[in-house]
Design a protein around this motif. Structure first.
Motif, short mmCIF file in Angstrom:
data_model
loop_
_atom_site.label_atom_id
_atom_site.label_comp_id
_atom_site.label_asym_id
_atom_site.label_seq_id
_atom_site.Cartn_x
_atom_site.Cartn_y
_atom_site.Cartn_z
N VAL A 113 74.97 87.45 33.82
CA VAL A 113 75.53 86.20 34.35
C VAL A 113 75.72 86.31 35.86
O VAL A 113 75.31 85.43 36.63
CB VAL A 113 76.88 85.88 33.67
N ALA A 118 82.04 81.65 37.04
CA ALA A 118 81.25 82.29 35.99
C ALA A 118 82.11 83.23 35.16
O ALA A 118 81.95 83.31 33.94
CB ALA A 118 80.08 83.05 36.61
N PHE A 129 82.66 82.84 31.20
CA PHE A 129 82.32 83.96 30.33
C PHE A 129 83.50 84.31 29.43
O PHE A 129 83.34 84.49 28.21
CB PHE A 129 81.94 85.17 31.18
N GLN A 167 75.96 91.47 29.20
CA GLN A 167 75.90 90.01 29.27
C GLN A 167 76.56 89.50 30.54
O GLN A 167 76.03 88.61 31.21
CB GLN A 167 76.56 89.39 28.03
#
Length: 961
Positions: A616, A631, A635, A612
């Protein structure tokens, strides 16, 4: 001689200036007469090209001979097939002898042919599909021709790769992904590539013998530089390699077996989508076709399982929330009813049915849509409508990108550009265009929403009416209070005061009409949702704090209004945890996580976390560190919220909570190390070994304390030590070479910067580096040999206690094994029992003096006070150091639970003692987690846990005296 009177005034003025500059350029180059003698229609077409593109106008003014050449050759008025593209490029490059000459030739070729493509597109001489095919074939021949040249030019130095046991040369396979793979490139597309080769081996016949991975990596790097580097003549194509396995941290080129294994073991749904469009590029692509056949079972399944349907629903949900969050309504690709939604519709059927219906296994969207119609998966009228809308959107995309040769899909916001786009698409003005565009998007979005419908929860109408009346205040005070009582508010006066203060607040008064409308729709729903909680008043007060935070970001209000299950989950979380309420209020982006309740209450395992996060970071340009840092923080916050929600919902036990928080930290640290390493290598080159060869990432991050012990909590800092294993008297191999030691020191500084820089989304993790050799006075990054020397000869007993809970959490696995060997060697030393006991008791007394509760008998600090967590941790560490020499197996573990289990197995403690310690330890930690979620310190009334504290101290006395 150039007729522009038919143009709207605003466009005419701009074009007249461009034409005047072009005429002056023709005159300066003595080309006026030759230009007037070419095809008679060129003057009118030039006007249309200048309307469409400042890029063409600027190039024509700088290089008027280019326009003349295109006209006199007739290329402006004819189509190219693949052979023509190859012939055109070969004419420009056939006699070139090195990369220095090829680079400008490719860029000049692009200038000529991009001018031709834009010209034909702007004048209606080429339909959408011819334009995208032209651009794709241009990319194909540039890649294939460049690769062929590089292959030949580097034979003397690197040799030639062969298939093992044969004299047949092995080519590099280039997979075109995305729009290039589908032969649908737009006017300013990146090209997404993956490099591969059939088998491992070594080159032959060159001055150096290279293994195939090294050879194809170097070849790929050369190709990327030829295409992507920006020079005075621009670039050829921007190259994006992030779709390859493991993204930026993965090898640039992999053999077929490695690729097949990766997609079989680690491939995710988004990679299935990406592989739908994969295509082998080049004249010698037999190997590429073989590779795609190997990967086909990963992309096209023979069955449709529930997991796939859920994945498709999740993707739809994420697209919806992204549009709402980012306000991408004016983005032709990403906005509601945009290009991506039509692509998604086609790809959904490909993933669901492609295993059974082979006809769907195509990369080109228009061809796929035709098959969808033939198979009657959608009504023919819907397919026809979607195809027509798709062509319009892609033509619109080209009109936007042609203006400046920029990679953008955002509708222009200046009046001149708006008029030019509208005029180029055949509209009389911008308003006429926007009206048509709005209707088109509504059509596409309706089909998109119909594809995978998400159920919406229903609210009781009577209660909703009460909540609506309360917010609108269309009744008298007594009726408002009565409505609040009937909804369940225990203090209606206080609840109304909170609601009223929001209504009359300055922030609400200043809201624009759209935002105010969203607030008016949201508040009755929130009032009702809060009323369903155990403490409606407190919940409402916390939720209104969030509403105040998102007043100027009304997309979040729309998100809650359109997803009632999300709103109800929000009310529940705010009711049960003020900490969660505070975190979401500070970071409203986390509202996105509430959309998928299944994912919220079932956080993924470590492998899925890695995938994941990689997805991203793949979406962010490699050189945009700020975006990468943002990011990473988002996250981390989103997954911390997931684990908190799961703990509050009691779907995740304590040990799993700590496991998950620790996995999350490890995954983030791995990504941070990859980012920092890539930046350092880009700046200084790779560290080198004694023979001068570049070395891999010979670096590890060692986690101590709760991170090392797999016991992280919500507020934990990260205790870290950095170690490398290369000689420091050699240098890196880059243009700005530095000593290896300097490289690793700066790498450590970069890691700390990424982790601790304070941004709008906070810090990533607070870090503590004081456990490194010599503490704050020591080097930030130690060599493995100096770390071992310090631990063996200079470390205090408390430092060996800390080493019990140390383990590598990111970095080179070979170096990680070396570190673990040294750790076990140190922990297994024979120690003087009396000295060890004295040292442990002295350190515990010191901690009590500095950190224990100051309120004596009134308060019990779960961590620091006698009988608390630190006592149990010290007992475990003492047992490892005391008995590790005779029982080395006890040194294996870094977490207290398994250390205590080992102590019981080895007879170092009685089974009942271990049971008592572990039970107390789990209760203490569970209570600390609960207190953290309530925003309270780790302290309780002294009367609580009295039995557990007494038992822990008895075992302490029996063990250490």
């Amino acid at each position: 001689m150039f007729a522009t009177d038919h143009l709207p005034v605003l466009i005419k003025n701009a074009v007249d200036k461009s034409i005047a500059d072009f005429e002056q350029a023709l005159e300066s180059a003595s080309l006026s007469e030759p230009f007037n003698n070419v095809h008679p229609r060129i003057q009118g077409e030039l006007v249309n090209a200048f309307v469409a593109s400042d890029y063409v106008a600027s190039l024509a003014q700088r290089k008027p001979q280019l326009i003349l050449d295109l006209a006199t050759s007739g290329d402006l008025w004819r189509s190219y097939d693949e052979g023509t593209w190859w012939q055109k490029l070969q004419q420009k490059t056939d006699t070139l002898e090195d990369e220095q000459a090829l680079s400008p030739a490719l860029r000049l070729f692009r200038q000529r042919e991009m001018t031709r493509v834009i010209w034909r597109d702007a004048n209606g001489l080429a339909q959408f599909q011819e334009t995208t095919l032209d651009l794709s074939l241009m990319a194909d021949v540039c890649i294939d021709h460049s690769l062929s040249k590089l292959y030949q030019w580097h034979k003397p130095q690197w040799g030639t790769p062969f298939y093992p046991g044969t004299d047949r040369e092995m080519p590099m396979v280039v997979l075109g992904m995305g729009k290039l793979g589908a032969k649908e490139l737009n006017l300013s597309s990146d090209i997404d590539l993956i490099f591969a080769y059939a088998q491992e081996g070594e080159t032959r016949g060159g001055r150096r013998q290279l293994d195939h991975r090294d050879y194809f990596t170097r070849l790929g790097q050369k190709l990327i530089k030829l295409l992507d580097e920006t020079t005075v003549e621009g670039f050829v194509f921007r190259v994006d390699m992030r779709l390859r396995p493991y993204g930026n941290s993965g090898a640039l080129a992999l053999n077929f077996n490695a690729l097949e294994s990766y997609y079989e073991d680690h491939g995710r749904e988004w990679e299935r989508y990406a592989m739908i469009k994969a295509r082998a590029i080049g004249t010698d692509n037999g190997d590429g076709d073989q590779l795609l056949d190997l990967l086909k079972p990963f992309v096209y399944r023979r069955y449709v399982d529930f997991g796939v349907i859920e994945a498709l629903r999740d993707m739809k949900s994420r697209i919806n929330q992204e549009v709402l969050r980012r306000g991408n309504q004016d983005n032709v690709k990403l906005g509601a009813g945009g290009i991506r939604e039509i692509e998604f519709i086609a790809q959904v059927f490909q993933l669901i049915r492609g295993g059974q219906d082979i006809e769907l296994q195509q990369s080109n969207l228009m061809q796929v849509m035709a098959v969808i119609g033939e198979l009657q998966l959608l009504p023919e009228t819907v397919v026809d409508g979607l195809c027509a809308d798709y062509v319009f959107l892609r033509n619109l995309e080209h009109r936007i990108q042609a203006l400046q040769d920029r990679q953008t899909q955002q509708l222009p916001d200046d009046e001149l550009s708006q008029w030019r786009v509208a005029y180029g698409l055949g509209f009389q003005n911008w308003n006429q265009f926007t009206s048509f565009f709005h209707q088109l998007r509504q059509r596409v979005r309706a089909h998109f929403d119909d594809l995978i419908a998400l159920p919406q929860l229903q609210v009781d109408s009577t209660s909703q009416n009460k909540a609506f009346s309360i917010w609108q205040a269309d009744t008298v005070q007594e009726e408002i209070e009565q409505n609040l009582i009937e909804l369940g508010y225990e203090d209606p006066l206080q609840a109304w005061r909170v609601i009223h203060e929001l209504k009359v607040s300055r922030g609400v008064e200043l809201l624009q009409a759209t935002a105010r409308d969203r607030l008016d729709r949201l508040m009755p729903l929130l009032i009702y949702a809060c009323a369903q909680q155990q403490q409606p008043g407190f919940t409402l007060q916390r939720v209104i704090g969030l509403v105040e935070a998102i007043l100027r970001r009304s997309a979040y209000m729309a998100l809650l209004v359109e997803n009632l299950h999300c709103l109800n989950r929000l009310a529940l979380l705010f009711s049960t945890s003020p900490w969660v309420a505070e975190v979401i209020t500070q970071h409203p982006m986390l509202l996105d996580e509430l959309l998928n309740e299944a994912a919220l209450l079932a956080p993924p395992d470590k492998e899925e976390l890695q995938n994941q996060l990689r997805q991203v970071l793949l979406r962010i340009p490699e050189d945009d560190l700020e975006a990468q840092m943002y990011a990473l923080r988002q996250f981390k916050l989103s997954h911390v919220l997931r684990v908190a929600a799961s703990e509050l919902a009691e779907t995740m036990p304590l040990m799993k909570v700590s496991d998950y928080l620790t996995w999350l930290a490890e995954v983030v640290l791995e990504a941070v190390l990859d980012l920092a390493w890539g930046q350092m290598v880009a700046k200084y080159g790779n560290p080198t070994a004694a023979d001068g060869s570049p070395c891999p990432m010979d670096f590890v991050m060692v986690g101590y304390g709760k991170l090392g012990g797999i016991e992280l909590s919500y507020r934990s800092d990260l205790d870290l030590v950095f170690i490398h294993d290369l000689p420091t008297n050699f240098s890196t191999d880059g243009d700005k070479a530095v000593d290896n030691g300097v490289f690793f020191a700066r790498l450590g500084q970069r890691i700390i910067h990424i982790l601790t820089s304070r941004m709008a989304s906070g810090v990533l993790y607070e870090t503590d580096m004081r456990l490194r050799p010599s503490g704050n006075s020591g080097l930030l990054v130690s060599s493995l040999s100096s770390f071992r020397e310090y631990q063996m000869e200079k470390a205090w007993s408390w430092e060996h206690q800390a080493l019990v809970r140390a383990r590598v959490v990111a970095g080179n696995p070979v170096l990680a094994r070396k570190f673990e060997q040294i750790r076990q060697q140190i922990l297994s030393q024979c120690r003087d029992e009396s000295r060890l006991t004295q040292d442990v008791l002295a350190m515990r007394a010191k901690m009590l003096g500095h950190l224990a509760s100051s309120k004596g008998e009134q308060v019990f600090d779960l961590k620091q006070d006698l009988g608390g967590i630190v006592d149990i941790e010290f007992l475990a560490q003492y047992l490892v150091l005391r008995y590790g020499h005779h029982n080395p197996a006890i040194t294996r573990w870094t977490d207290n639970m398994r250390i205590l289990d080992s102590a019981a197995d080895m007879g170092l403690l009685e089974a009942e003692q271990v049971k008592v310690l572990q039970a107390a330890y789990l209760q203490y930690r569970s209570q600390i987690h609960r207190l953290a979620l309530q925003n309270r310190p780790s302290q309780l009334e002294a009367s609580l846990f009295a039995k557990e504290r007494r038992q822990v101290r008895e075992i302490w006395s029996q063990t250490l005296g």
